[in-house]
Design an enzyme around this catalytic site. Structure first.
Site, short mmCIF file in Angstrom:
data_model
loop_
_atom_site.label_atom_id
_atom_site.label_comp_id
_atom_site.label_asym_id
_atom_site.label_seq_id
_atom_site.Cartn_x
_atom_site.Cartn_y
_atom_site.Cartn_z
N LEU A 26 -12.75 -16.03 3.39
CA LEU A 26 -12.29 -15.02 4.34
C LEU A 26 -11.74 -13.81 3.59
CD1 LEU A 26 -10.39 -17.38 6.80
CD2 LEU A 26 -12.65 -16.36 7.14
N ASP A 68 -11.96 -21.34 1.20
CA ASP A 68 -10.61 -20.82 0.92
C ASP A 68 -9.64 -21.90 0.45
OD1 ASP A 68 -10.80 -17.92 1.88
OD2 ASP A 68 -11.59 -19.02 3.60
N GLU A 73 -1.35 -23.10 -0.81
CA GLU A 73 -0.02 -22.86 -0.24
C GLU A 73 -0.02 -22.88 1.28
OE1 GLU A 73 3.56 -19.86 -1.23
OE2 GLU A 73 1.78 -18.87 -0.43
N ASP A 74 -1.13 -22.50 1.88
CA ASP A 74 -1.17 -22.41 3.34
C ASP A 74 -1.19 -23.77 4.03
OD1 ASP A 74 -1.14 -19.60 3.58
OD2 ASP A 74 -3.24 -19.53 3.00
N ARG A 93 -10.30 -22.92 8.29
CA ARG A 93 -9.42 -23.55 7.31
C ARG A 93 -8.73 -24.80 7.84
NH1 ARG A 93 -5.76 -19.85 3.76
NH2 ARG A 93 -6.02 -21.72 2.51
N ARG A 139 -1.98 -15.20 11.61
CA ARG A 139 -2.24 -16.61 11.32
C ARG A 139 -1.12 -17.54 11.79
NH1 ARG A 139 -5.76 -16.98 6.83
NH2 ARG A 139 -7.35 -15.35 7.01
N HIS A 170 -0.24 -11.96 5.52
CA HIS A 170 0.85 -12.93 5.53
C HIS A 170 2.17 -12.26 5.17
CE1 HIS A 170 -2.10 -16.46 4.67
NE2 HIS A 170 -1.61 -16.63 5.89
N CYS A 257 -0.25 -17.95 -3.29
CA CYS A 257 -1.29 -18.65 -2.53
C CYS A 257 -1.91 -19.81 -3.29
CB CYS A 257 -2.42 -17.70 -2.15
SG CYS A 257 -1.89 -16.12 -1.44
#
Length: 262
Positions: A26, A68, A73-74, A93, A139, A170, A257
Site C-alpha cells: 500500500l 505490507d 508494528e501495526d 492487512r 486506519r 499514522h 513501522c
C-alpha cells in the site's frame, strides 16, 4: 496514574523480512516500486542496529500473501503488562495479525486483542511513561480506540486520543518519543497542542519524514537523508544512528513501522 517506567528501554524486538510481494504494498502516493534488493540491505542494517543497541531480535520470514507484513508494528502493542493484538484498518492487512499472534503469545504471558468492530493500528500509538497517546486516523477509528482504552484501564494506564492531521497516514508518521519528557515532531502536528507539557524538538523544514524515529535504549535510530534534524538531535545530546529507508518510504514506512520493541 503517572508511570515512571522508561518507555524506550528494551531487551527484545520482532522484525519481519520483506518478501518479493512488497512491490505491491500500500502507498498513499505512488513514487515508484521499491527496489527489493536495496530494501533487504536497509532492513539488514536496521536489524544490525537494533542488535547493537542491545536487542535480542526475533527475525520472522517474509509473508508473501501480505505485501505490507514487514511493517510489524501495526499488528500489536507491546507494554510491560502484556501485549494487545491490533485490528488493522486496511482490509488487505487484516490477516497479518493472525500470523503474528502465535509469536506474541509465545513471548507474553498476558495477551489481549481488539475484537472489533473498530479498527486500530500500532502506528497510531505512542507509548510514553505518563500516558498512551493514540491518533484517530484513516486506519484507527473511535471504536478501536475505545476498546483499547478499556484494556489499558485494566492495566492502570491512561489513554489520550489525538486527531491526526489530514493527509498523514499514522500518528507516528509525524512524531516519536526521545525520552520521558521529549517528543520529536513535525510542526504541523505539534501546532495542535497535543504535546503540551512535553519538550518538543521539531523536524527541520522539508524534513518532516524524519519524525518517525525510534529510541532504543541509548540510541535514536532515524532514517538517513535528514541532516538538519539529525544535527538538532545530536546537539540536544542524543546519540543518533542514521539508516537507509528510501525503499520503505515508498510504502509510507519508517523506523518505528519495522519492529515491535519490548
Amino acid at each position: 496514574m503517572t508511570r515512571t517506567d522508561p518507555s524506550w528501554q528494551f531487551t527484545r524486538a520482532i522484525t519481519r523480512r520483506p518478501g518479493e510481494s512488497v512491490t505491491h504494498g500500500l502507498r498513499a502516493v505512488d513514487t515508484g516500486a521499491p527496489d527489493l534488493g536495496l530494501m533487504l540491505k536497509h532492513h539488514a542494517d536496521y536489524v544490525a542496529a537494533l542488535r547493537a543497541a542491545g536487542a535480542e531480535v526475533v527475525e520472522l520470514p517474509p509473508l508473501e500473501p501480505f505485501p505490507d507484513a514487514l511493517f510489524v508494528e501495526d499488528t500489536a502493542l507491546c507494554l510491560p503488562e502484556g501485549a494487545v493484538l491490533m485490528r488493522p484498518g486496511a482490509p488487505s492487512r487484516a490477516g497479518e495479525v493472525a500470523e503474528m499472534a502465535p509469536v506474541i503469545r509465545g513471548l507474553f504471558a498476558e495477551v489481549r486483542e481488539i475484537r472489533g468492530p473498530g479498527t486500530i493500528e500500532g502506528g497510531d500509538i505512542l507509548f510514553t511513561p505518563r500516558e498512551v497517546l493514540v491518533g484517530q486516523s484513516a486506519r484507527t477509528n473511535a471504536a478501536g480506540i475505545a476498546e483499547l482504552r478499556a484494556i489499558l484501564a485494566d492495566w492502570g494506564r491512561s489513554l489520550r486520543e489525538i486527531r491526526v492531521p489530514d493527509g498523514v497516514l499514522h500518528f507516528k508518521t509525524d512524531c516519536s518519543l526521545l525520552d520521558g519528557q521529549t517528543i520529536l515532531a513535525t510542526g504541523r502536528l505539534a501546532q495542535s497542542g497535543c504535546f503540551d507539557g512535553y519538550r518538543v524538538i521539531l523536524t527541520a523544514p522539508g524534513e518532516e519524514a524524519a519524525a518517525n524515529a525510534i529510541r532504543y535504549n541509548d540510541v535514536v535510530l532515524m532514517a538517513a537523508g535528514f541532516p538538519e534534524t539529525a544535527e538538532s538531535l545530536r546537539k540536544a545530546g542524543y546519540r543518533v544512528q542514521e539508516i537507509g529507508n528510501s525503499e520503505c518510504a515508498k510504502l509510507d514506512g519508517g523506523m518505528s513501522c519495522l519492529s515491535l520493541r519490548f
